[in-house]
Each structure stands twice: as structure tokens, then as C-alpha cells.
Design an enzyme around this catalytic site. Structure first.
Site, short mmCIF file in Angstrom:
data_model
loop_
_atom_site.label_atom_id
_atom_site.label_comp_id
_atom_site.label_asym_id
_atom_site.label_seq_id
_atom_site.Cartn_x
_atom_site.Cartn_y
_atom_site.Cartn_z
N HIS A 145 55.71 12.72 53.41
CA HIS A 145 55.21 14.05 53.07
C HIS A 145 55.52 14.36 51.61
CE1 HIS A 145 53.65 15.54 56.78
NE2 HIS A 145 54.79 15.46 57.44
N CYS B 137 50.15 12.65 49.88
CA CYS B 137 49.00 13.51 49.62
C CYS B 137 49.05 14.05 48.18
CB CYS B 137 48.98 14.69 50.58
SG CYS B 137 48.77 14.24 52.31
N ARG C 236 44.77 11.16 48.21
CA ARG C 236 46.00 10.39 48.32
C ARG C 236 46.33 9.78 46.97
NH1 ARG C 236 45.50 12.83 52.21
NH2 ARG C 236 45.67 12.22 54.41
#
Length: 275
Positions: A179, A253, A262
Site C-alpha cells: 500500500h 499505486c 501503478r
């Protein structure tokens, strides 16, 4: 004829009803605003705190399980003395092994040639944390778990290993995801990495050092080429590699607080030493 200045009861009732409706609407708006604020605080602060604490505890648990933690960078001399043959850019014997190998097959072949990479290391179970990723420039030390499931891996603050890609030290591409925002956000500052920065992966069997080599700042979420055994973007083919090697790929991301695109950071294996 109505007398001037006289307000009838019907008018009063309408005004009172209007005031009650306006007050009720204001209360609803305030309540909704508070709920949304609490959701934002939970998502941006509490999930981070909870996941980071969880990840730190898992790193400590792995270190206790393995014994004394192996810290610090590996020197090329130490790598050479262990017989890995990975001392320069990790390319010396890359061509001797099929880059398309998956699972533990590649490790077995390389071990038979005297390298001893990943020898005796069992294939990790789904969502099992089995390694520790360290990036000094980012002051990051985080568990690596098998798979990239959000509830079982990424939302715990872990970094996830793409199933089907190679394991640490194996020929091919050891590909990871994490993340960038919320749930520990281990890869929030991934864009800060520069060529020459080190990435260390510790397992029960060995410590592997990769060196950052290239960065793809933005590509499509469906660009599977970035995690292939020989990583090369299918969306932007000028980014990537054309020869087999020992690679690591970090994906997340971009831009922040979105999942529209990405980014990928690639590195090459430059040192390895057994525990």
C-alpha cells in the site's frame, strides 16, 4: 379587511414548521459531516497505526524465530566467500539458469551448482509472513507475506509477494506489492528511491541484498509485464530488461490516494550470505 400587524395562527405554525425543518436539516448535515470526518480519521490514521504496530510485531516475531537478527549490508567479499557467484550486478551466472523457472525449481538447480540459494527453504503458505524487507533510504522494515490479498496481507501492513514470481535469491523476478496510503502504507515514499539504493530481504535461510537499478514512474494497473521473470513494461516497452537475471520488483499505486496507475521500482541481486 385584515387589521395591519396581526399574524394569524396559521402563519405562525408554518414559520415554526420551517424553523424545525431547517434545524433538523442542519443537525443531519452536521451528523453526516462528523461521520465522514471519523471515517477519514479511521482510514488515514487509525488503520495506519494499527497496521504499522501489527507489522512491527510480526518483524520482531520472525527475528525471535530465526534467532539473532541479521542487520547491515552484505559486502561483495562475503557474498563471494559463500559461493553465490553474485558479486557485481548479479548477472555473472544469470544466463546459466532459465529465467522462466517458478517455485523452488530454480533454487534447486542453482544449489546443485554450489550456490546454495534458498536451499532447504519450504514454499511459504498463502498469507504466511516469511521474510523481512528493509529499505534504509525509506527507514522501512516490514514483513513479506505470500500473496497480495488485501484483507489477508496488504491491509495488515505487510508487503505481499506476487504468487507465481520467484522467491528471494532465485533466478527471475522476486515481485512485491504494498500500500502507498492507509493500512501501514509501507510504500508511501517509494518514489524517493534512487539508483544505487539498497534493498535487503531477510529469510530464515539467508540475507539477500538488491540494488535499485530502474524506476517506472507510471503505468497501467494491468501492466503484467513489470512482474515477469524478465521484467519489461507491456505499456511502455522502453522500460525494463531484455536479459535473464536476478531481479526484485516493488509495485504500488500512484499518484497518492488513488489507484488509477501503478509504479514499479526494479533492482538487481548484488550480494547474498547465509544466516
Amino acid at each position: 379587511m385584515r387589521a395591519p400587524g396581526i399574524v394569524h395562527h396559521g402563519t405562525r405554525r408554518r414559520r415554526a414548521a420551517f424553523r424545525r425543518a431547517a434545524w433538523s436539516g442542519a443537525e443531519v448535515l452536521v451528523t453526516v459531516g462528523v461521520v465522514l470526518l471519523l471515517l477519514v480519521v479511521h482510514q488515514l490514521w487509525w488503520t495506519n497505526r494499527q497496521a504499522q504496530h501489527n507489522a512491527e510485531r510480526k518483524v520482531q516475531a520472525l527475528e525471535r524465530e530465526w534467532g539473532t537478527p541479521a542487520s547491515g549490508s552484505d559486502s561483495p567479499d562475503a557474498s563471494a566467500s559463500s559461493g553465490t557467484g553474485v558479486t557485481g550486478g548479479g548477472e555473472a551466472d544469470a544466463g546459466k539458469t532459465d529465467a522462466g523457472e517458478t517455485g523452488t525449481g530454480g533454487a534447486g538447480r542453482r544449489s546443485s551448482s554450489g550456490a546454495g540459494v534458498n536451499s532447504g527453504q519450504a514454499q511459504p503458505r498463502w498469507s504466511q509472513a516469511y521474510a523481512v524487507l528493509s529499505i534504509p533510504r525509506l527507514s522501512l522494515r516490514v514483513p513479506v507475506a505470500e500473496g497480495v490479498s488485501k484483507p489477508d496481507v496488504l491491509n495488515k501492513g505487510y508487503v505481499g509477494h506476487y504468487k507465481g514470481t520467484q522467491q528471494p535469491g532465485q533466478a527471475g523476478n522476486f515481485a512485491l506489492a504494498g500500500h502507498r496510503n492507509t493500512h501501514g502504507e509501507p510504500f508511501r515514499f517509494l518514489p524517493r528511491l534512487r539508483r544505487g539504493d539498497t534493498i535487503t530481504v531477510e529469510t530464515r535461510a539467508a540475507v539477500y541484498t538488491y540494488t535499485v537499478d530502474r524506476t517506472l514512474a507510471q503505468t497501467s494497473p494491468r501492466d503484467g509485464g513489470v512482474i515477469r521473470p524478465v521484467p519489461r513494461s507491456t505499456v511502455r516497452p522502453s522500460y525494463g530488461y531484455s536479459e535473464p537475471g536476478y531481479y526484485i520488483t516493488l509495485t504500488t499505486c500512484t499518484p497518492e490516494y488513488t489507484s488509477r496507475y501503478r509504479m514499479a521500482v526494479w533492482g538487481k541481486l548484488t550480494a547474498m550470505r547465509p544466516r
